[in-house]
Design a protein around this motif. Sequence first.
Motif, PDB file in Angstrom:
ATOM      1  N   THR A 269       2.923  -0.522  -5.318  1.00 23.10           N
ATOM      2  CA  THR A 269       4.454  -0.473  -5.814  1.00 23.10           C
ATOM      3  C   THR A 269       4.934  -0.762  -4.351  1.00 23.10           C
ATOM      4  OG1 THR A 269       4.491   1.509  -5.317  1.00 23.10           O
ATOM      5  CG2 THR A 269       4.719   0.705  -7.878  1.00 23.10           C
ATOM      6  N   ILE A 270       5.087  -1.413  -3.228  1.00 23.57           N
ATOM      7  CA  ILE A 270       5.710  -2.441  -2.135  1.00 23.57           C
ATOM      8  C   ILE A 270       6.987  -2.993  -2.776  1.00 23.57           C
ATOM      9  CG2 ILE A 270       5.580  -3.478   0.140  1.00 23.57           C
ATOM     10  CD1 ILE A 270       2.701  -2.798   0.146  1.00 23.57           C
ATOM     11  N   THR A 271       7.964  -2.868  -2.627  1.00 26.28           N
ATOM     12  CA  THR A 271       9.665  -4.013  -3.159  1.00 26.28           C
ATOM     13  C   THR A 271      10.082  -4.357  -1.526  1.00 26.28           C
ATOM     14  OG1 THR A 271       9.715  -3.114  -4.913  1.00 26.28           O
ATOM     15  CG2 THR A 271      11.449  -3.997  -3.901  1.00 26.28           C
ATOM     16  N   LEU A 272      10.656  -5.167  -1.316  1.00 29.33           N
ATOM     17  CA  LEU A 272      11.493  -5.802  -0.433  1.00 29.33           C
ATOM     18  C   LEU A 272      13.322  -5.600  -0.957  1.00 29.33           C
ATOM     19  CD1 LEU A 272      11.684  -7.339   2.268  1.00 29.33           C
ATOM     20  CD2 LEU A 272      12.342  -9.556   1.021  1.00 29.33           C
TER      21      LEU A 272
ATOM     22  N   GLY B 101       5.331   4.034  -0.297  1.00 30.08           N
ATOM     23  CA  GLY B 101       4.793   4.585  -0.170  1.00 30.08           C
ATOM     24  C   GLY B 101       4.227   5.247   0.813  1.00 30.08           C
ATOM     25  N   GLU B 102       3.235   6.298   0.598  1.00 26.68           N
ATOM     26  CA  GLU B 102       3.278   7.047   2.153  1.00 26.68           C
ATOM     27  C   GLU B 102       2.303   6.239   3.063  1.00 26.68           C
ATOM     28  OE1 GLU B 102       2.029  10.564   4.851  1.00 26.68           O
ATOM     29  OE2 GLU B 102       3.381  11.125   3.006  1.00 26.68           O
ATOM     30  N   VAL B 103       1.092   5.888   1.675  1.00 26.46           N
ATOM     31  CA  VAL B 103      -0.244   5.592   1.771  1.00 26.46           C
ATOM     32  C   VAL B 103      -0.351   4.090   2.117  1.00 26.46           C
ATOM     33  CG1 VAL B 103      -2.314   5.648   1.207  1.00 26.46           C
ATOM     34  CG2 VAL B 103      -1.664   7.617   1.315  1.00 26.46           C
ATOM     35  N   GLU B 104       0.747   3.377   1.083  1.00 24.75           N
ATOM     36  CA  GLU B 104       0.719   2.501   1.336  1.00 24.75           C
ATOM     37  C   GLU B 104       1.332   2.115   3.005  1.00 24.75           C
ATOM     38  OE1 GLU B 104       3.542   1.927  -1.994  1.00 24.75           O
ATOM     39  OE2 GLU B 104       1.768   1.457  -3.027  1.00 24.75           O
ATOM     40  N   THR B 105       2.107   2.332   3.300  1.00 17.77           N
ATOM     41  CA  THR B 105       2.915   2.116   4.039  1.00 17.77           C
ATOM     42  C   THR B 105       2.481   2.214   5.429  1.00 17.77           C
ATOM     43  OG1 THR B 105       5.536   3.597   3.466  1.00 17.77           O
ATOM     44  CG2 THR B 105       5.012   2.379   5.985  1.00 17.77           C
TER      45      THR B 105
ATOM     46  N   LEU C 107       0.514  -1.116   4.955  1.00 17.99           N
ATOM     47  CA  LEU C 107       1.290  -2.207   5.236  1.00 17.99           C
ATOM     48  C   LEU C 107       1.658  -2.701   6.874  1.00 17.99           C
ATOM     49  CD1 LEU C 107       2.859  -4.720   4.474  1.00 17.99           C
ATOM     50  CD2 LEU C 107       4.871  -2.631   3.570  1.00 17.99           C
ATOM     51  N   VAL C 108       1.951  -1.958   7.122  1.00 19.76           N
ATOM     52  CA  VAL C 108       2.220  -1.724   8.884  1.00 19.76           C
ATOM     53  C   VAL C 108       1.726  -1.966   9.600  1.00 19.76           C
ATOM     54  CG1 VAL C 108       2.758  -0.753  10.965  1.00 19.76           C
ATOM     55  CG2 VAL C 108       4.221   0.114   7.947  1.00 19.76           C
ATOM     56  N   GLU C 109       0.115  -1.596   9.299  1.00 23.67           N
ATOM     57  CA  GLU C 109      -0.577  -2.523  10.393  1.00 23.67           C
ATOM     58  C   GLU C 109      -0.968  -4.621   9.931  1.00 23.67           C
ATOM     59  OE1 GLU C 109      -6.124  -1.633  10.851  1.00 23.67           O
ATOM     60  OE2 GLU C 109      -4.690  -0.827   9.574  1.00 23.67           O
ATOM     61  N   ALA C 110      -0.585  -4.200   8.603  1.00 21.56           N
ATOM     62  CA  ALA C 110      -1.359  -5.771   8.236  1.00 21.56           C
ATOM     63  C   ALA C 110      -0.527  -6.189   8.810  1.00 21.56           C
ATOM     64  CB  ALA C 110      -1.400  -5.991   6.583  1.00 21.56           C
ATOM     65  N   TRP C 111       1.387  -5.742   8.619  1.00 22.86           N
ATOM     66  CA  TRP C 111       2.508  -7.102   8.577  1.00 22.86           C
ATOM     67  C   TRP C 111       2.042  -6.954  10.186  1.00 22.86           C
ATOM     68  CZ3 TRP C 111       6.255  -4.845  12.141  1.00 22.86           C
ATOM     69  CH2 TRP C 111       6.927  -5.896  12.066  1.00 22.86           C
TER      70      TRP C 111
ATOM     71  N   ALA D 264       8.262  -4.164  15.262  1.00 18.64           N
ATOM     72  CA  ALA D 264       8.092  -2.698  16.069  1.00 18.64           C
ATOM     73  C   ALA D 264       8.860  -2.160  14.383  1.00 18.64           C
ATOM     74  CB  ALA D 264       9.688  -2.189  16.894  1.00 18.64           C
ATOM     75  N   ALA D 265       7.833  -1.290  14.056  1.00 20.65           N
ATOM     76  CA  ALA D 265       8.021  -0.838  12.820  1.00 20.65           C
ATOM     77  C   ALA D 265       9.120   1.235  12.676  1.00 20.65           C
ATOM     78  CB  ALA D 265       6.352  -0.170  12.409  1.00 20.65           C
ATOM     79  N   ARG D 266       9.806   1.228  11.947  1.00 25.73           N
ATOM     80  CA  ARG D 266       9.700   2.561  11.920  1.00 25.73           C
ATOM     81  C   ARG D 266       9.889   2.901  10.141  1.00 25.73           C
ATOM     82  NH1 ARG D 266      14.869   5.269   9.864  1.00 25.73           N
ATOM     83  NH2 ARG D 266      14.500   7.049  10.882  1.00 25.73           N
ATOM     84  N   ALA D 267       8.832   3.843   9.910  1.00 28.57           N
ATOM     85  CA  ALA D 267       8.597   4.463   8.519  1.00 28.57           C
ATOM     86  C   ALA D 267       9.647   5.391   8.738  1.00 28.57           C
ATOM     87  CB  ALA D 267       7.126   4.773   9.125  1.00 28.57           C
ATOM     88  N   HIS D 268       9.878   5.736   7.237  1.00 25.99           N
ATOM     89  CA  HIS D 268      10.458   6.515   6.865  1.00 25.99           C
ATOM     90  C   HIS D 268      10.262   7.359   5.436  1.00 25.99           C
ATOM     91  CE1 HIS D 268      12.524   3.944   4.751  1.00 25.99           C
ATOM     92  NE2 HIS D 268      12.236   2.833   5.257  1.00 25.99           N
ATOM     93  N   ARG D 269      11.081   8.545   4.754  1.00 24.34           N
ATOM     94  CA  ARG D 269      10.027   8.914   3.550  1.00 24.34           C
ATOM     95  C   ARG D 269      10.083   7.404   2.506  1.00 24.34           C
ATOM     96  NH1 ARG D 269      14.099  13.180   1.746  1.00 24.34           N
ATOM     97  NH2 ARG D 269      15.196  11.553   0.338  1.00 24.34           N
ATOM     98  N   ASP D 270      11.160   7.126   2.105  1.00 25.34           N
ATOM     99  CA  ASP D 270      11.268   5.974   1.352  1.00 25.34           C
ATOM    100  C   ASP D 270      10.190   4.671   1.699  1.00 25.34           C
ATOM    101  OD1 ASP D 270      12.355   7.850  -0.287  1.00 25.34           O
ATOM    102  OD2 ASP D 270      14.064   6.468   0.406  1.00 25.34           O
TER     103      ASP D 270
END
Length: 582
Positions: free
Chosen positions: A2-5, A30-34, A37-41, A60-66
């Motif tokens: 469930t990854i949505t742009l 989600g947290e695990v997906e994020t 995703l960041v590593e692959a992106w 650059a990447a900035r993770a957050h709750r959503d």
Amino acid sequence: MTITLEDSRRLTGPNLLAPVPGAVLDVKAGEVETARLVEAWKRRAREILDVVGWAGEQTAARAHRDGVSLAISAPVDALYAATEVNEWALDAALADLEGRAAAPPARAAERLVALIEAESNPALLRLRDAAAAREVMFLSDDDRASVGMGAGSCTWPVGDLPEPGDVDWAAVHDVPLVMVTGTNGKTTTVRLLAAMARAAGRTPGFSSTDGVFAGDELVEDGDYSGPGGARAVLRDRRVEAAILETARGGMLRRGLGAPRADGVAVTNVGADHLGEYGLHDVEGVADAKLVVARAVERGGRLVLNADDPVLSRRGATGSAALVWISLRPEGASPGPLERHRAAGGEALVVEDDAFVRHRGKRTERLMAVAAAPLTLGGAAAYNVENALAALALAPALGVSDRAATDALRAFRPTADLLPGRTNLFRFGEATAIVDFAHNPHGMDALGATVRRLPARRRLVVIGQAGDRDDRSIRALARSALEMQPDRVVVKELTRYLRGREPGEVSALIRDELRAASPGLDVVVADDEIDAVRSALEWCIDGDLLVLPVHARRDEVVSWLTALERAGWRPGSPLSEAPPSTA
């Protein structure tokens, strides 16, 4: 998976993720997906940047709750193409995570390079580089590019730019430039600084939620607290001192409107607009607000509020000269302000009911707080803070203390000078205060002022836009109770439902008020004009009406001004409100 742009957009100036322009994707995950995703992106973004010839650009990447925001830097003349490059990197990363085969980078590069070449503007880059070599401002957008600022600016269509050798660089120069941000107090501080510049004999230009102004002229009406308003001020050749209100939304959506400034002020940080652009707490809001600090050049001024707990913890950022402001006397245990002063740093504080500057071993009493009408004799603590911020930032505009204090003495919170900000109206022995307070932080500050003002009874009007979460809306309702009201009028803001059902927000506020204060007199009005009418019909001599207005501010102010001039008194028939200005 469930990854949505959620969004893909350009970043036209320094921003939360990077100090340079580029493109950003807002992705829900989600947290695990994020984390995956960041590593692959990052891997895919680096790959495609190299292939299209942008090897020097960064990620650059900035993770957050959503989820996460994913950004790449890019040349200023290819930002639309940069969004396509970034979207390819995301698509390829998702394919990797899902075990699908992604399109080969070389094949994608053919299309992306064509987009980059179609958008590229070599003349724009040559002009930018020439301005940088001469240390003057360069600004560009979809339609125009400019060098210099204000009275020293030159502007051309982006499709018809001169070669650097054809520019009369002797006529190009910058003007002093400051930015003001914060959860509350921005517009008031900006207008104070404009008055100070005017008192110093300079023509001010400023952008704000009230519009774009050059001198005394309203150039553009509406909310211009973003990059568009900044550019309008900086390209107006009448302007000799530029003051830019810099709102969170504009910084997050596009970045700063100008890449550098002589000084910035952060008035405070509160929990407002939570949930937007991945900001879910006050610390995140502070991250966004402090983007302005990146614009301050060495030797410039960074003004921070030492009474704000978040800013107090953050402290100095970058190479700017830090100036603390504070309403409070020195604490028993040394805090950042006291340590700053002990080290010879500058601070503007309130001591013995006066504005006082400490700089090293020198102490200067600037003026009595009560001599500034804006402070309501010192009762309006939030305007005392705004005055401190303006006094602290004024030297960055080249304004002397004499001019700054003269302006403060003359500046009155009237509907003409400061529409919707602590405007007082007298109706016989009753008083109405019109203010723009629209979040718990602002309502708390307004409440502290209201509690200091004598009143037989108090009425508070309250409402909220639908884009706040339920928790924030309930917090706003509770903040109204701090004013110890005898009646609360809950207004419906139909213009600002923003995805909510009609009546939903007003019901949340009404129910929270009744739960927190059983027996409180609570009524609901259909809109802002009806809410104000209800307040006026209820009041008697000795009452204080607290009227935060938002959607129909100009109509409310015009109506109350007409009533005051006509000598209206409580209990008398009410004239019709002015026709809608929408």
